[in-house]
Write an enzyme that holds these catalytic residues in place. Structure first.
Site, short mmCIF file in Angstrom:
data_model
loop_
_atom_site.label_atom_id
_atom_site.label_comp_id
_atom_site.label_asym_id
_atom_site.label_seq_id
_atom_site.Cartn_x
_atom_site.Cartn_y
_atom_site.Cartn_z
CB SER A 64 14.90 30.71 -88.98
OG SER A 64 16.26 30.74 -88.73
CD GLU A 65 19.56 29.88 -93.04
OE1 GLU A 65 18.67 30.62 -93.05
OE2 GLU A 65 20.68 30.54 -93.10
CG ASN A 66 17.95 27.68 -87.25
OD1 ASN A 66 17.26 28.54 -87.93
ND2 ASN A 66 17.77 27.73 -85.96
CB SER A 96 15.36 23.93 -93.60
OG SER A 96 15.41 25.42 -93.41
#
Lengths: 218, 232
Positions: A45-47, A87
Site C-alpha cells: 500500500s503506497e501510503n 514506499s
C-alpha cells in the site's frame, strides 16, 4: 460477460507465489479476495504498508492504519511500515512485481490515461504516475466501454496521459487483451461474449490470438 | 539549553504570516496535524501555499482552510475526496499544482537531505513534464524535480521527546518524517510528549535536529474516511 468480481477473479490468476503486488483503488482492490490457494502474495500500500491484512473487526478499527484507498485495514504476520519516500523507492526501483490499476482509457501501444478529465473532473494522479513509470508488469482492470457506450480501448488516448507505453495487459468484462506490437491481442473472451462483439466495442487496433479461448474464472 | 517545547498550537504557529509556504503531513486524514490546522484556521492568515498529499475533506483537515479561503495555492497528488476543492479548482479560484505522489515525497526527502533536485521517471510524457528539464540515464528518460523550499513544515507524530526526537505510528507515518526534515522551521504536534531518555534511540524515526518546535496536542478526533470492517 463478467461483472467486476469476475474481472478481479481473472486478474487473480496472474498472481504468482512470492509476488509483491500493488493494487489500485476500485476493481483492483477486489483482486485481494481471490488469491489462489497455496500462493502467498504480499500486498503493498503506497501510503506505507507492506503486508495488507483483511478489514478489521469493528472493535479493532484503528484510525492510524489505513490503505491507499483510505479504508481501515489490518497488518498480517510479517508486515512492515515505512514512509512515503521509501514506499515509492521500492516502486521506482522495480521491487514491486505486479501493479493492477484502473483506467479511463488505454491505447493499443500501452499508453494509459486515468487521472483527469479537463474541465470536468480533477482528482489527481496520486501514485499512479510513479507506478506506471516504473512497474515491471502493469495490468489494467476496467470496463470495456464508458457510460456513454464508447470504447475505452483506443488507438490513442484522448484524455491527459498518465504514462506512456507501460500497460502489458487489459482485463475487461469482455475479455483479456495483451498489449503487443500489433495492438490489443485478444487472448481470452468472457463466457457468452462473441469475438464480433469485442471487435465492435474496441476502437484501437485489435488482433485475435490464434489460440484464443473462453476465459475460465473459477 | 534546548528550548523546543511550546505550550500549544497557537504558540507553535505564532510567526506564520500571510503568504507563507507550509507543508502539512498526513495521507488523507491519517496522521494530519489536527491541532495546528485548527490554530491556522482560527488565526485567519491568508494567501497560503500548502504542500500536502491531499486536501482533506470538506469539513476536516485542510478542507477547513479551503472553506475559509486561506489557501491561495495547493500542491498535492490527489484531491478526489474534497468537493469544495474541486469546485474552487474548476472555477479558477484556487491555484493547484498536482504532482505524482512519489515525486512529492521525494522532493521533501531531497530538501531534508540537502540535495537540490532529483531525477524521476514519473510523469515523463505527461502534463507534469511540461517545461521541465529531462535527462537520459541508461536509455530511459527522467524528469528533473527540485527539492521543495518551504517556510514551515507542520507534522504529527505519535511520540516525541523534548529534544524533538520522533516516533510515528503505523500508516500515520506517511509524509510526516519527510516533511519534518524539509521545512525551514519544523513544527511537531505529538500525542505523547516525554522526557529525553524515555524513547529508545534505535526506534527514533526522526532525529530531533530537524525539529524546531514541539507540543503535546489535545482532543485528537482522528477521523476515518472509510471505516471498512470484517463482520464476525
Amino acid at each position: 460477460m463478467l461483472d467486476k468480481f469476475g474481472i478481479a477473479k481473472r486478474i487473480a490468476k496472474e498472481l504468482q507465489d512470492g509476488y509483491y503486488v500493488n493494487l489500485g483503488i476500485g476493481i483492483p482492490t477486489l483482486v485481494a479476495n481471490y488469491v489462489p490457494h497455496g500462493i502467498e502474495v504480499i500486498l503493498q500500500s503506497e501510503n506505507g504498508l507492506l503486508g495488507i491484512g483483511p478489514f478489521p473487526f469493528e472493535e479493532d478499527v484503528d484510525a492510524d492504519l489505513i490503505n491507499a484507498g483510505k479504508q481501515t485495514v489490518t497488518t498480517t504476520k510479517g508486515s512492515s511500515f515505512f514512509d512515503s519516500a521509501m514506499s515509492f523507492g521500492m516502486i521506482r526501483s522495480g521491487r514491486v512485481d505486479l501493479t493492477v490499476l484502473g483506467a479511463m482509457e488505454v491505447a493499443d501501444n500501452g499508453d494509459i490515461a486515468n487521472w483527469k478529465i479537463p474541465g470536468k473532473m480533477v482528482k489527481g494522479m496520486g501514485g499512479a504516475m510513479d507506478l506506471v513509470a516504473s512497474a515491471k508488469n502493469i495490468i489494467v482492470a476496467m470496463q470495456h466501454v464508458n457510460k456513454a457506450g464508447e470504447s475505452k480501448l483506443l488507438n490513442k488516448c484522448s484524455l491527459p496521459i498518465t504514462g506512456l507505453g507501460c500497460v502489458k495487459k487489459v482485463v475487461t468484462e469482455l475479455g483479456v487483451f495483451d498489449i503487443t506490437a500489433e495492438g490489443f491481442k485478444c487472448i481470452e473472451y468472457a463466457p457468452g461474449v462473441g469475438l464480433d462483439y469485442i471487435k465492435e466495442k474496441t476502437l484501437g487496433r485489435l488482433v485475435i490470438a490464434d489460440d484464443v479461448r473462453e476465459m475460465s474464472i473459477d | 539549553m534546548l528550548k523546543k517545547v511550546v505550550k500549544n498550537a497557537e504558540e507553535a504557529i505564532i510567526d506564520i504570516t500571510d503568504g507563507a509556504t507550509i507543508m502539512l503531513g498526513g495521507f488523507g486524514l491519517c496522521g494530519i496535524p489536527e491541532n495546528s490546522i485548527t490554530a491556522l484556521v482560527n488565526k485567519g492568515i491568508k494567501n497560503l501555499t500548502c504542500i500536502s498529499n491531499n486536501a482533506g475533506v470538506d469539513d476536516f483537515g485542510i478542507g477547513l482552510m479551503l472553506k475559509t479561503r486561506q489557501v491561495k495555492k495547493m500542491i498535492a497528488s490527489y484531491v478526489g475526496e474534497n468537493a469544495e476543492f474541486e469546485r474552487q479548482l474548476l472555477s479558477g479560484e484556487l491555484e493547484v499544482e498536482l504532482i505524482p505522489q512519489g515525486t512529492l515525497a521525494t522532493r521533501c526527502m531531497a530538501a531534508g537531505y540537502g540535495i537540490p533536485a532529483i531525477y524521476t521517471p514519473a510523469g515523463v510524457g505527461t502534463e507534469v513534464a511540461e517545461g521541465k528539464e529531462t535527462r537520459e540515464f541508461d536509455g530511459k528518460t527522467y524528469l528533473m524535480e527540485h527539492a521543495f523550499k518551504s517556510d514551515f513544515a507542520i507534522v504529527k507524530a505519535w511520540k516525541g521527546d523534548t529534544h524533538g526526537n520522533l516516533i510515528f505510528r503505523a500508516t500515520s507515518r506517511n509524509f510526516n518524517p519527510l516533511m519534518a526534515m524539509a521545512g525551514k522551521i519544523t513544527i511537531v504536534e505529538v500525542e505523547e510528549l516525554v522526557q529525553p531518555g524515555e524513547l529508545d534511540p534505535d526506534m527514533i524515526h526522526t532525529p530531533g535536529i530537524y525539529v524546531n518546535r514541539i507540543f503535546k496536542g489535545v482532543n485528537y478526533e482522528k477521523r476515518i474516511e472509510q471505516v471498512t470492517v470484517t463482520k464476525r
